[in-house]
Design an enzyme around this catalytic site. Structure first.
Site, PDB file in Angstrom:
ATOM      1  N   GLY A 199      50.392  47.612  31.036  1.00 52.86           N
ATOM      2  CA  GLY A 199      49.164  46.729  31.409  1.00 52.86           C
ATOM      3  C   GLY A 199      47.584  47.479  31.085  1.00 52.86           C
ATOM      4  N   GLN A 255      45.117  53.674  36.359  1.00 53.41           N
ATOM      5  CA  GLN A 255      43.707  53.610  36.100  1.00 53.41           C
ATOM      6  C   GLN A 255      43.127  52.753  37.320  1.00 53.41           C
ATOM      7  OE1 GLN A 255      43.038  53.249  31.783  1.00 53.41           O
ATOM      8  NE2 GLN A 255      45.079  52.720  32.009  1.00 53.41           N
ATOM      9  N   TYR A 286      31.019  45.884  44.158  1.00 49.66           N
ATOM     10  CA  TYR A 286      32.359  46.443  44.604  1.00 49.66           C
ATOM     11  C   TYR A 286      32.696  45.764  45.969  1.00 49.66           C
ATOM     12  CZ  TYR A 286      32.010  49.869  40.961  1.00 49.66           C
ATOM     13  OH  TYR A 286      32.276  50.411  39.885  1.00 49.66           O
ATOM     14  N   HIS A 303      40.877  56.819  38.595  1.00 47.78           N
ATOM     15  CA  HIS A 303      39.340  56.202  38.608  1.00 47.78           C
ATOM     16  C   HIS A 303      38.736  55.968  40.040  1.00 47.78           C
ATOM     17  CE1 HIS A 303      39.937  54.889  34.133  1.00 47.78           C
ATOM     18  NE2 HIS A 303      39.625  56.281  34.054  1.00 47.78           N
ATOM     19  N   SER A 328      44.889  48.533  27.828  1.00 51.22           N
ATOM     20  CA  SER A 328      44.704  48.502  26.449  1.00 51.22           C
ATOM     21  C   SER A 328      44.901  49.745  25.795  1.00 51.22           C
ATOM     22  CB  SER A 328      43.231  47.883  26.457  1.00 51.22           C
ATOM     23  OG  SER A 328      42.352  48.432  26.935  1.00 51.22           O
TER      24      SER A 328
HETATM   25  P1  NAD Z   1      41.743  46.643  30.007  1.00 48.56           P
HETATM   26  O1  NAD Z   1      41.129  45.320  30.952  1.00 48.56           O
HETATM   27  O2  NAD Z   1      41.164  47.406  28.993  1.00 48.56           O
HETATM   28  O3  NAD Z   1      43.235  46.171  29.675  1.00 48.56           O
HETATM   29  C1  NAD Z   1      44.044  45.549  30.238  1.00 48.56           C
HETATM   30  C2  NAD Z   1      45.296  45.374  29.678  1.00 48.56           C
HETATM   31  O4  NAD Z   1      46.164  44.655  30.559  1.00 48.56           O
HETATM   32  C3  NAD Z   1      45.267  44.672  28.364  1.00 48.56           C
HETATM   33  O5  NAD Z   1      46.006  45.563  27.431  1.00 48.56           O
HETATM   34  C4  NAD Z   1      45.938  43.192  28.364  1.00 48.56           C
HETATM   35  O6  NAD Z   1      46.624  42.894  27.307  1.00 48.56           O
HETATM   36  C5  NAD Z   1      46.792  43.596  29.847  1.00 48.56           C
HETATM   37  N1  NAD Z   1      47.161  42.629  30.497  1.00 48.56           N
HETATM   38  C6  NAD Z   1      46.748  41.352  30.712  1.00 48.56           C
HETATM   39  N2  NAD Z   1      47.533  40.597  31.413  1.00 48.56           N
HETATM   40  C7  NAD Z   1      48.800  41.160  31.838  1.00 48.56           C
HETATM   41  C8  NAD Z   1      50.027  41.207  32.516  1.00 48.56           C
HETATM   42  N3  NAD Z   1      50.144  40.309  33.302  1.00 48.56           N
HETATM   43  N4  NAD Z   1      50.861  42.147  32.344  1.00 48.56           N
HETATM   44  C9  NAD Z   1      50.706  43.476  31.857  1.00 48.56           C
HETATM   45  N5  NAD Z   1      49.603  43.663  30.955  1.00 48.56           N
HETATM   46  C10 NAD Z   1      48.669  42.618  30.959  1.00 48.56           C
HETATM   47  O7  NAD Z   1      42.334  47.775  31.477  1.00 48.56           O
HETATM   48  P2  NAD Z   1      42.594  49.044  31.661  1.00 48.56           P
HETATM   49  O8  NAD Z   1      43.286  49.703  30.175  1.00 48.56           O
HETATM   50  O9  NAD Z   1      43.403  49.476  32.661  1.00 48.56           O
HETATM   51  O10 NAD Z   1      41.140  49.713  31.541  1.00 48.56           O
HETATM   52  C11 NAD Z   1      40.078  48.927  32.339  1.00 48.56           C
HETATM   53  C12 NAD Z   1      39.480  49.934  33.337  1.00 48.56           C
HETATM   54  O11 NAD Z   1      38.943  49.092  34.218  1.00 48.56           O
HETATM   55  C13 NAD Z   1      40.131  50.942  34.192  1.00 48.56           C
HETATM   56  O12 NAD Z   1      39.472  52.119  34.019  1.00 48.56           O
HETATM   57  C14 NAD Z   1      40.200  50.394  35.563  1.00 48.56           C
HETATM   58  O13 NAD Z   1      39.669  51.495  36.471  1.00 48.56           O
HETATM   59  C15 NAD Z   1      39.350  49.234  35.677  1.00 48.56           C
HETATM   60  N6  NAD Z   1      39.877  48.219  36.266  1.00 48.56           N
HETATM   61  C16 NAD Z   1      40.865  48.217  37.376  1.00 48.56           C
HETATM   62  C17 NAD Z   1      41.152  47.160  37.669  1.00 48.56           C
HETATM   63  C18 NAD Z   1      42.162  47.175  39.265  1.00 48.56           C
HETATM   64  O14 NAD Z   1      41.974  48.027  39.808  1.00 48.56           O
HETATM   65  N7  NAD Z   1      42.994  46.220  39.363  1.00 48.56           N
HETATM   66  C19 NAD Z   1      40.948  45.796  37.479  1.00 48.56           C
HETATM   67  C20 NAD Z   1      40.014  45.780  36.346  1.00 48.56           C
HETATM   68  C21 NAD Z   1      39.446  46.839  35.882  1.00 48.56           C
END
Ligand code: NAD
Length: 230
Positions: free
Chosen positions: A170, A86, A53, A104, A172
């Site tokens: 953004g 999320q 983290y 989250h 999945s």
């Molecule tokens: P995921 O990784 O499952 O899905 C990410 C989605 O983003 C995919 O559907 C992909 O097609 C899409 N994507 C990629 N580039 C994009 C763009 N430029 N514009 C729009 N969409 C785009 O992520 P999730 O569904 O949010 O779940 C992942 C988990 O991981 C969450 O629970 C979250 O807490 C955590 N997470 C958070 C962060 C953050 O805080 N930024 C980053 C990574 C993971």
């Protein structure tokens, strides 16, 4: 004002430079999830969890919100915008969104290991073994780990139930229970789904899909909605 609810996921922050969960080059690639994001990991290897983290938090101090985050701020002049994210980053808040609910947790916060309601803001990226809360116990990342309950879920579901419009961006829609939130939307409420892979994943028949990156798709949709409003 109409209530516009947004459910955002890691993809909205991708263009700011924060990799998504499943991104092949992402930070997660070097770690097994259960080794860094679970209560068992915390018990067995606190240092590794803190390091994981810390790397993510350090990166967060170095990135900025993008056009997607800013488009949601622009919509606040015309709609009662409520964001459910999320994401554990603070890019919605830093763009200027005024109503953000984190499902989250938040990377820039830590909490007590003896009192989960004792949450502190972190001014610096590093959280170390020996950093304690005001009650004297070790601080842990303020993150909902795998196997922990999502305490903000009922509040998020109630926001979605009251939505006049829903934007899903953004995500999945594979991570539950968050993905199940869209089932709370009332029938006939338009649901816009912005994601480059929108047409391949988690499509539902009530969705209007925009297979675009958030930084392109959200400003486009925002100007469309604002035109419709006038
Ligand atoms: P995921 O990784 O499952 O899905 C990410 C989605 O983003 C995919 O559907 C992909 O097609 C899409 N994507 C990629 N580039 C994009 C763009 N430029 N514009 C729009 N969409 C785009 O992520 P999730 O569904 O949010 O779940 C992942 C988990 O991981 C969450 O629970 C979250 O807490 C955590 N997470 C958070 C962060 C953050 O805080 N930024 C980053 C990574 C993971």
């Amino acid at each position: 004002m109409k209530k516009l609810v947004v459910l955002s996921g890691a993809g909205i922050s991708a263009e700011s430079g924060i990799s998504t969960f499943r991104d092949a080059n992402g930070l997660w690639r070097n770690y097994r999830i259960e080794e860094v994001a679970s209560p068992i990991a915390w018990r067995n290897n606190m240092e590794l969890v803190l390091e994981f983290y810390n790397i993510r938090r350090k990166q967060l101090f170095e990135v900025e919100p993008n056009a997607g985050h800013h488009a949601l701020v622009d919509l606040e002049k015309y709609f009662d915008v409520e964001i459910i994210t999320q994401n554990v980053d603070d890019l919605h808040e830093r763009a200027g969104s005024s109503n953000v609910l984190h499902l989250h947790g938040e990377l820039k916060k830590a909490r007590s290991t003896v009192d989960e309601n004792l949450v502190v803001e972190l001014k610096h990226w590093e959280l170390k073994k020996g950093d304690t809360c005001p009650k004297g116990s070790q601080l842990r990342p303020h993150i909902v780990w795998f196997g922990e309950s999502v305490n903000t879920f009922p509040q998020a579901a109630s926001r979605i139930r009251q939505a006049d419009l829903l934007i899903v961006v953004g995500t999945s829609l594979l991570v539950y229970p968050a993905a199940g939130l869209i089932d709370y939307v009332a029938a006939k409420v338009p649901v816009y789904y912005i994601d480059p892979n929108a047409e391949k994943q988690a499509y539902r028949s009530n969705m209007i899909t925009l297979a675009e990156k958030a930084g392109i798709g959200l400003p486009k949709l925002a100007s469309q909605l604002i035109k419709g409003y006038r």
